[in-house]
Scaffold this motif. Structure first.
Motif, PDB file in Angstrom:
ATOM      1  N   ILE A   1     -11.077   2.402 -12.988  1.00 38.97           N
ATOM      2  CA  ILE A   1     -11.852   3.581 -13.407  1.00 38.97           C
ATOM      3  C   ILE A   1     -12.740   4.106 -12.291  1.00 38.97           C
ATOM      4  CG2 ILE A   1     -11.780   3.091 -15.884  1.00 38.97           C
ATOM      5  CD1 ILE A   1     -14.626   2.040 -15.677  1.00 38.97           C
ATOM      6  N   ASN A   2     -13.053   3.244 -11.321  1.00 44.51           N
ATOM      7  CA  ASN A   2     -13.907   3.716 -10.228  1.00 44.51           C
ATOM      8  C   ASN A   2     -13.134   4.352  -9.082  1.00 44.51           C
ATOM      9  OD1 ASN A   2     -16.213   2.968 -11.495  1.00 44.51           O
ATOM     10  ND2 ASN A   2     -16.410   1.007 -10.440  1.00 44.51           N
ATOM     11  N   ASP A   3     -11.832   4.274  -9.122  1.00 44.61           N
ATOM     12  CA  ASP A   3     -11.053   4.842  -8.028  1.00 44.61           C
ATOM     13  C   ASP A   3     -11.069   6.370  -8.118  1.00 44.61           C
ATOM     14  OD1 ASP A   3      -8.540   3.578  -6.135  1.00 44.61           O
ATOM     15  OD2 ASP A   3      -8.630   5.739  -6.439  1.00 44.61           O
ATOM     16  N   GLU A   4     -11.296   7.009  -6.978  1.00 45.00           N
ATOM     17  CA  GLU A   4     -11.302   8.481  -6.958  1.00 45.00           C
ATOM     18  C   GLU A   4      -9.993   9.057  -7.506  1.00 45.00           C
ATOM     19  OE1 GLU A   4     -11.813   9.674  -2.930  1.00 45.00           O
ATOM     20  OE2 GLU A   4     -13.918   9.088  -2.808  1.00 45.00           O
TER      21      GLU A   4
ATOM     22  N   ALA B   1       0.825  -1.208   0.000  1.00 46.22           N
ATOM     23  CA  ALA B   1       0.000   0.000   0.000  1.00 46.22           C
ATOM     24  C   ALA B   1       0.860   1.260   0.000  1.00 46.22           C
ATOM     25  CB  ALA B   1      -0.909   0.005   1.225  1.00 46.22           C
ATOM     26  N   GLY B   2       2.160   1.097  -0.179  1.00 46.31           N
ATOM     27  CA  GLY B   2       3.064   2.245  -0.172  1.00 46.31           C
ATOM     28  C   GLY B   2       2.694   3.251  -1.251  1.00 46.31           C
ATOM     29  N   HIS B   3       2.940   4.507  -0.962  1.00 48.39           N
ATOM     30  CA  HIS B   3       2.560   5.553  -1.906  1.00 48.39           C
ATOM     31  C   HIS B   3       3.177   5.309  -3.273  1.00 48.39           C
ATOM     32  CE1 HIS B   3       1.683   9.808  -3.135  1.00 48.39           C
ATOM     33  NE2 HIS B   3       0.634   9.575  -2.352  1.00 48.39           N
ATOM     34  N   ILE B   4       4.445   4.942  -3.284  1.00 51.09           N
ATOM     35  CA  ILE B   4       5.114   4.690  -4.563  1.00 51.09           C
ATOM     36  C   ILE B   4       4.549   3.464  -5.267  1.00 51.09           C
ATOM     37  CG2 ILE B   4       7.305   5.787  -3.950  1.00 51.09           C
ATOM     38  CD1 ILE B   4       8.424   2.931  -3.477  1.00 51.09           C
ATOM     39  N   ALA B   5       3.967   2.543  -4.506  1.00 50.31           N
ATOM     40  CA  ALA B   5       3.442   1.323  -5.112  1.00 50.31           C
ATOM     41  C   ALA B   5       2.077   1.556  -5.742  1.00 50.31           C
ATOM     42  CB  ALA B   5       3.353   0.210  -4.067  1.00 50.31           C
ATOM     43  N   VAL B   6       1.366   2.538  -5.243  1.00 53.26           N
ATOM     44  CA  VAL B   6      -0.034   2.677  -5.634  1.00 53.26           C
ATOM     45  C   VAL B   6      -0.363   4.017  -6.283  1.00 53.26           C
ATOM     46  CG1 VAL B   6      -2.423   2.603  -4.839  1.00 53.26           C
ATOM     47  CG2 VAL B   6      -0.703   1.167  -3.733  1.00 53.26           C
ATOM     48  N   HIS B   7       0.037   5.104  -5.650  1.00 52.86           N
ATOM     49  CA  HIS B   7      -0.548   6.396  -6.006  1.00 52.86           C
ATOM     50  C   HIS B   7       0.366   7.371  -6.729  1.00 52.86           C
ATOM     51  CE1 HIS B   7      -3.911   5.365  -3.144  1.00 52.86           C
ATOM     52  NE2 HIS B   7      -4.536   5.793  -4.219  1.00 52.86           N
ATOM     53  N   GLU B   8       1.414   6.849  -7.342  1.00 51.96           N
ATOM     54  CA  GLU B   8       2.282   7.763  -8.078  1.00 51.96           C
ATOM     55  C   GLU B   8       2.321   7.423  -9.565  1.00 51.96           C
ATOM     56  OE1 GLU B   8       5.949   8.222  -5.842  1.00 51.96           O
ATOM     57  OE2 GLU B   8       4.830   8.880  -4.060  1.00 51.96           O
TER      58      GLU B   8
ATOM     59  N   ALA C   1     -12.217  10.929   2.406  1.00 49.85           N
ATOM     60  CA  ALA C   1     -11.759  10.032   1.340  1.00 49.85           C
ATOM     61  C   ALA C   1     -12.313   8.636   1.544  1.00 49.85           C
ATOM     62  CB  ALA C   1     -10.232   9.991   1.310  1.00 49.85           C
ATOM     63  N   TYR C   2     -12.733   8.041   0.464  1.00 54.32           N
ATOM     64  CA  TYR C   2     -13.211   6.662   0.508  1.00 54.32           C
ATOM     65  C   TYR C   2     -12.000   5.743   0.550  1.00 54.32           C
ATOM     66  CZ  TYR C   2     -15.904   2.514  -0.635  1.00 54.32           C
ATOM     67  OH  TYR C   2     -16.482   1.275  -0.598  1.00 54.32           O
ATOM     68  N   GLN C   3     -11.980   4.814   1.471  1.00 56.16           N
ATOM     69  CA  GLN C   3     -10.823   3.917   1.569  1.00 56.16           C
ATOM     70  C   GLN C   3     -11.132   2.548   0.965  1.00 56.16           C
ATOM     71  OE1 GLN C   3      -7.942   4.877   2.534  1.00 56.16           O
ATOM     72  NE2 GLN C   3      -6.778   2.989   2.757  1.00 56.16           N
TER      73      GLN C   3
END
Lengths: 344, 344, 344, 344
Positions: D125-128, B84-91, B309-311
């Motif tokens: 596509i559903n992810d915020e 769930a690391g930021h670099i793994a998911v959200h970058e 934020a929806y988790q």
């Protein structure tokens, strides 16, 4: 020390600071999904008369360049540009780091021509080994260029015509767009520019924003998924509002081009002083960068009083240097320098 | 609408704005070679009791992460981190865009363990095909984590010991470092952190800077030529002074950790309300992010009043969401939310 | 049609085919961990008098080049080489695809000089913006060059001395190494080469192998984890034995250099015919590639009889072309061409 | 030592060697522009009943995978595949080195499902924060898989339907395609495969070629400029004829699938022996790879007699291993192993 070494020595226009202070505690969504970015983007679309343009805000020029190029090209494609182009020289290989070759064209005055682009295209397709050679995919020009010169409307139109003919994207780096559009005799404005390229950016950093550049995408093919690539390249700003606020202030009521015009006029005073004194120019131009050729002894005598950029050695006792004016330049500083030039 | 959806909804601390205004027209060299950056870097070295540390200022967290990782690794090396690391998911694949694989480890509470790292190292070297498999080169952890949890001093020490034993760099993402260091019972401070990793960054954006993160390099091997790579990745800011000014203001007189502590205490009020109401937490923690599990009907009823934020979905009628407090959170807004939680 | 257009028009030396047939059903481990590769590697270490050299076998020249360069450089480093270097022109941006800029130096005869390398190094470190400019990290030269010229022992020694002085790796592309080492008057052999660079490769493809190049790493710093990067770049051959077998056959009993020498002597006959006829050379040289300048009408008359490569236009009615001899060239074909040249 | 550890322990089919010898001194153009490649490509188009397919020959599987993926994706796109997929595990980060993330899906038997792909697409596509997350761009499956299982016609059709629905390319890695198409009860042939994916490759290396894989591109969007990217990635073979010759021999008169079928039948004998002895399988399958779970003591007793691959530990005293048959496996060796299994 009076700094003429670049156009990013100070902070920001007072009106930008004021607006940042005024809006500071307003809560907004992040990543550019806020009302300020929406407003600034609409102002840009209006100025460009390009209602379908996609507008994105990035932190800096290198960031804008590498993001646009990475988004536009397939792996085997390269970028045609001047050998002195910012991406070719001063971005530490940012374009190559995204996997693409920069294909330099000779351009003593900083400008490449439509003819050169056409020739590069023709040379490539005619080569027996064409598919073992990087394929030109995009043309990068700067307005104004790294040498302070500008592309006229006719030059832009011809360049874009050739690009379309050759299947090349045309991308205009507008880090110093205000100083180009404000130049004496310039016949290009936002609308002309937007009609004659696929994508360009409006420079903020060098025109009195704290930071920030606005990428304007005209060609639909380049719009898809651009934000992903901004994110991937680290250019998506969490507090995107900062960019929206700054560009709204910069662009309102003609302030952006007016800022450029003022700096260009101050540069003219320095140019005039050089001419009066008999100092030639490495490249004649009419924007905020001036490249006079000056005796080394004179330059030495100025080194504690003025900051300027070294450009290149011209002969044993002369060098070309760069003086920049900017949105923040004070007339009294220009007068001091002009006087010193005349008296040197 | 009251925003608890993230910790970057507002602008900046007033003291930062004041200082930006105050210093606005001072001329400085560009690209971080100014007195403000020098001052901020020295403050950081002092806080860390690391007089040899190299300090660099970048625009944002993704930028910091990709630049550090690109600078640290050879092409075949990858990054061990939480799935769930930021670099793994959200970058958006920023690390992969620099050529490196992110090697996710399971971490339900957001924290990976020294034991997991050691096991990954051992598994790799023992594999018959080890040289056909990405080699771990760096361990990435976040302090606080993406789930609001923190690493204790003992955990950091053990992690760093294992990293050194296995020839791995340890890099700590401190986007929310203030909220970690300010947490109830936290035994890690700047000095402990600096003594127990190779490189980390001090987050500015989420702690009340307009933007900016300060990368602190402790390991000499990582210092060489770092600025080139900042430039190449588009992270070198022309008006670097902006970052120096902001970090000086943030770090002076304990303000940074105090900011985090205040937000953590406000978060505690929300946590307490959830506990009172009987809402469990997806992950227990004690920093500025709270992840309660709440009936969908309740969440629906709040959607016009609060942003959060929806988790993830927990069961048919419950979801985990995230509320964040921040440097800018108003006590009255926390009280309103806490009341609504208790009355839901 | 008689082909002189390149040195890879045929299959392989008969002795290679024989050995492949002979060993075909022997079972071996994969990926180069077999007895044939071990034997060939030892032969190479012996020839080079470099008992500590690391030897790796790759499929082709572009593969070797991009793998060595990717393994050697950090992200901000570039490669100095001739503007006409194979990596600069004919590898479709392979080096850039690994993230590195190719920094071309002017070299009308295909050879760059130690002085040019030194100058490039000095120019870089003296530039005010040096850390915004790609840093030279490796020098790439070809032996023989793309224009058939060669580096003498003295030139190699001077180049390597400068490289070490400047902290640059020296890498020698030996795609046509046999033709260089076999050239009239050449004072470089395997031992001299190995003593004067950090890494080089022994070309197989153009010297009568079916395919394959042997990378020889002399500098310890470049040895670490090289196989990972071969794998990552797709250059690790499953049936690595094929490369071991081929190089053992190529290198046994001086066969490799003898092969080059024979082709060079056949090229001399073509060179002599050009001189007799009064055709000048684009570049004088003494290896297996000949670049005569010939009237277009003559070239046109040959086009159904001989295959050759077009090099460049020289004037309105003359072009430079390339004829190659190779390990497979038949003396009777050379005689036919020489006669046609003299009678043209 | 009898090798069952992989399917590339020997050289090549005798008919391939014979043809290489027979054609050895014929002169051809390089880089695949020869009559042998043209012939092989046409045979493939005919087998696939895909007259418009583009066919390219590359040196190996990793090379094929990274080239196809680099050619297909934009920078922010990733590859969906099994967590145990070859590109996810055993290619040393080759896909990441081209800048793309591999998005692993759980697949205990080596096969991912159309439903998983659909879910991954929908989740994205559903992810915020969808535009901060790598976007799936291509689905990679292997036929047969890394665990020896196969996709049926119905499964392929459903997978391709979903891919088209979601805007994803479907790419099939056919390193062991012969062993899949030759499997008992298999209802997929070349034609079915070609009709149900965008691009696939026909494995040569593991089916008795010296080396080489044939990439078959069905989707027009993927055809453009593919050769450039082959060149850039080092996968364009100078003596391309070698690949044309080998694939012509492999594919003529049903030889390719027949080769696979023979190896699968030999594998069945080993499977039968395991069943008789009561050794379970890690994954049931019907191709040339067998994954029995065997007592460690038995494995230890075999270690000087047979080479096999270690797969994973199952419990304290049992491990799963892999035995492979291949185009070259001798029935007497299979009998010896089967007897030893029964007697263990």
């Amino acid at each position: 020390m009076i700094r003429f070494n670049c156009d990013y020595c100070e902070g920001a226009h007072q009106r930008i600071l004021d607006k940042l202070v005024e809006t500071n505690m307003e809560q907004t969504p992040g990543y550019g999904n806020d009302r300020f970015c929406a407003e600034a983007a609409q102002m840009i679309r209006d100025l460009c008369k390009a209602p379908e343009a996609a507008v994105h805000f990035l932190t800096g020029g290198t960031q804008a360049n590498l993001t646009v190029i990475a988004a536009a090209l397939r792996p085997h494609q390269g970028v045609l540009c001047s050998e002195a182009g910012h991406i070719a020289v001063h971005e530490a290989g940012a374009v190559e780091a995204t996997g693409h070759k920069v294909l330099g064209l000779s351009a003593p005055d900083g400008k490449i021509t439509a003819q050169q682009v056409k020739q590069a295209y023709v040379d490539h397709i005619n080569d027996e080994s064409y598919d073992q050679i990087v394929k030109p995919g995009l043309v990068y020009i700067s307005q104004s260029t790294e040498l302070g010169t500008t592309y006229s409307k006719a030059e832009l139109e011809e360049m874009y015509r050739v690009c379309k003919e050759c299947g090349l994207y045309l991308y205009v780096d507008g880090a110093r767009l205000a100083y180009a559009l404000g130049a004496e005799g310039m016949d290009v404005d936002f609308e002309v520019l937007a009609a004659n390229c696929d994508v360009f950016y409006i420079g903020g950093t060098k025109v009195g924003a704290l930071f920030g550049e606005a990428v304007v995408i005209l060609n639909d093919a380049l719009k898809t998924d651009f934000r992903y690539i901004m994110r991937q390249e680290g250019g998506l700003v969490a507090k995107g509002r900062l960019l929206g606020i700054q560009f709204s202030e910069l662009l309102r009521d003609g302030f952006y081009i007016e800022t450029g015009r003022r700096a260009d006029r101050l540069a003219d005073e320095i140019r005039k002083a050089c001419e009066d004194r008999g100092y030639p120019f490495l490249v004649p131009n009419n924007t905020n960068q001036i490249f006079p050729v000056i005796p080394d002894a004179v330059l030495e005598s100025w080194k504690d009083k003025y900051a300027f950029a070294y450009q290149c050695r011209v002969d044993e006792s002369h060098s070309a240097v760069r003086f920049c004016t900017s949105w923040a330049t004070r007339p009294e500083d220009v007068k001091a320098l002009a006087d010193d030039i005349r008296n040197s």
